[in-house]
Scaffold this motif. Structure first.
Motif, short mmCIF file in Angstrom:
data_model
loop_
_atom_site.label_atom_id
_atom_site.label_comp_id
_atom_site.label_asym_id
_atom_site.label_seq_id
_atom_site.Cartn_x
_atom_site.Cartn_y
_atom_site.Cartn_z
N PHE A 1 14.08 -15.29 -50.36
CA PHE A 1 13.13 -14.68 -51.29
C PHE A 1 11.94 -14.09 -50.53
N LEU A 2 11.36 -14.86 -49.65
CA LEU A 2 10.19 -14.39 -48.90
C LEU A 2 10.55 -13.26 -47.94
N LYS A 3 11.70 -13.38 -47.31
CA LYS A 3 12.14 -12.33 -46.37
C LYS A 3 12.41 -11.02 -47.11
N PHE A 4 13.14 -11.10 -48.22
CA PHE A 4 13.46 -9.89 -48.97
C PHE A 4 12.21 -9.21 -49.49
N THR A 5 11.29 -9.98 -50.09
CA THR A 5 10.08 -9.36 -50.64
C THR A 5 9.24 -8.75 -49.52
N ALA A 6 9.16 -9.43 -48.39
CA ALA A 6 8.41 -8.88 -47.24
C ALA A 6 9.03 -7.57 -46.76
N GLN A 7 10.35 -7.54 -46.69
CA GLN A 7 11.01 -6.31 -46.22
C GLN A 7 10.77 -5.15 -47.18
N GLN A 8 10.84 -5.40 -48.46
CA GLN A 8 10.63 -4.33 -49.43
C GLN A 8 9.20 -3.80 -49.36
N ILE A 9 8.25 -4.70 -49.21
CA ILE A 9 6.85 -4.28 -49.07
C ILE A 9 6.67 -3.51 -47.77
N LYS A 10 7.28 -3.99 -46.70
CA LYS A 10 7.17 -3.30 -45.40
C LYS A 10 7.74 -1.88 -45.49
N PHE A 11 8.89 -1.72 -46.13
CA PHE A 11 9.48 -0.39 -46.26
C PHE A 11 8.54 0.56 -46.99
N ASP A 12 7.90 0.07 -48.06
CA ASP A 12 6.97 0.91 -48.80
C ASP A 12 5.74 1.24 -47.95
N LEU A 13 5.22 0.26 -47.25
CA LEU A 13 4.05 0.52 -46.40
C LEU A 13 4.38 1.52 -45.30
N MET A 14 5.55 1.41 -44.69
CA MET A 14 5.94 2.34 -43.63
C MET A 14 5.98 3.77 -44.17
N LYS A 15 6.48 3.90 -45.38
CA LYS A 15 6.62 5.23 -45.98
C LYS A 15 5.31 5.78 -46.54
N ASN A 16 4.54 4.93 -47.21
CA ASN A 16 3.39 5.42 -47.98
C ASN A 16 2.01 5.02 -47.45
N HIS A 17 1.95 3.93 -46.67
CA HIS A 17 0.66 3.44 -46.20
C HIS A 17 0.78 2.87 -44.79
N PRO A 18 1.23 3.65 -43.83
CA PRO A 18 1.47 3.10 -42.49
C PRO A 18 0.23 2.49 -41.83
N GLU A 19 -0.95 2.97 -42.21
CA GLU A 19 -2.18 2.43 -41.62
C GLU A 19 -2.41 0.97 -42.00
N VAL A 20 -1.84 0.53 -43.09
CA VAL A 20 -2.01 -0.85 -43.55
C VAL A 20 -1.14 -1.82 -42.74
N LEU A 21 -0.07 -1.32 -42.17
CA LEU A 21 0.85 -2.19 -41.42
C LEU A 21 0.17 -2.95 -40.29
N ASP A 22 -0.81 -2.35 -39.65
CA ASP A 22 -1.48 -3.02 -38.54
C ASP A 22 -2.09 -4.37 -38.94
N PHE A 23 -2.49 -4.50 -40.19
CA PHE A 23 -3.05 -5.77 -40.66
C PHE A 23 -2.03 -6.90 -40.61
N PHE A 24 -0.75 -6.52 -40.58
CA PHE A 24 0.31 -7.52 -40.65
C PHE A 24 1.16 -7.59 -39.38
N ARG A 25 0.70 -6.94 -38.34
CA ARG A 25 1.43 -6.96 -37.07
C ARG A 25 1.50 -8.40 -36.56
N SER A 26 2.66 -8.76 -36.05
CA SER A 26 2.89 -10.12 -35.58
C SER A 26 3.14 -10.13 -34.08
N LYS A 27 2.71 -11.19 -33.42
CA LYS A 27 2.99 -11.37 -32.00
C LYS A 27 4.22 -12.24 -31.77
N ARG A 28 4.85 -12.65 -32.84
CA ARG A 28 6.04 -13.49 -32.72
C ARG A 28 7.21 -12.67 -32.21
N LYS A 29 8.10 -13.32 -31.49
CA LYS A 29 9.24 -12.63 -30.89
C LYS A 29 10.31 -12.24 -31.90
#
Length: 173
Positions: free
Chosen positions: A73-101
């Motif tokens: 559930f959490l993975k799917f919702t995160a992916q869907q939000i990420k896809f929308d951010l990449m397409k429509n709000h790429p500047e917001v993605l930096d707030f959620f950048r992860s250092k995890r491998k």
């Protein structure tokens, strides 16, 4: 854990960011819950989607396991939000950048919360808490619980079935 244990689940957006302010991201959560109910993996009894967190009363149906449902559930919702951010709000993605491998972005905080509710009094207290959450002074999202769209309050308070995936908790408590 036996089927129909009612659980209080809370997940929070990383760094308490108000990512869920946008209805389109709330709709991602709702659509995912609808889907999990439709394919008979969960029951949903109550929910609220707040600007930076969600609360759900749910139970996991056999033979499925809570950790797997929660992860998916959490993975799917995160992916869907990420896809929308990449397409429509790429500047917001930096707030959620992860250092995890294992990922480039992380939207949900680690260690979401689950608690088994073992009696009707506790279930009803959590339902009240969920439905009153949007009215708190911190949020002030509605004037009455049933007027907040992204909640099951209307179902319980007016018997209006505005979400077709909700099951009344009486059925399993």
């Amino acid at each position: 854990m036996r089927e129909n244990n009612i659980l209080f689940f809370t997940a929070t957006i990383r760094k308490w960011n108000k990512l869920l302010n946008k209805d389109k991201y709330k709709d991602v959560i709702v659509d995912s819950l609808k889907y999990l109910v439709k394919i008979k993996k969960i029951y949903v009894y109550a929910f609220v989607i707040m600007p930076n967190h969600i609360h759900i009363l749910w139970s996991i149906r056999e033979p499925y396991l809570l950790p797997n449902i929660q992860r998916d559930f959490l993975k799917f919702t995160a992916q869907q939000i990420k896809f929308d951010l990449m397409k429509n709000h790429p500047e917001v993605l930096d707030f959620f950048r992860s250092k995890r491998k294992d990922r480039n972005y992380q939207f949900w905080q680690d260690r979401s919360y689950n608690n088994i509710l073992d009696n009707r009094k506790t279930i009803e207290q959590k339902i009240d808490y969920i439905h009153l959450n949007p009215l708190s002074k911190k949020w002030n999202l509605a004037d009455t619980p049933e007027n907040y769209k992204y909640s099951s309050a209307k179902y319980y308070l007016t018997n209006e079935c505005n979400w077709d995936f909700i099951t009344h908790y009486y059925e399993h408590s």
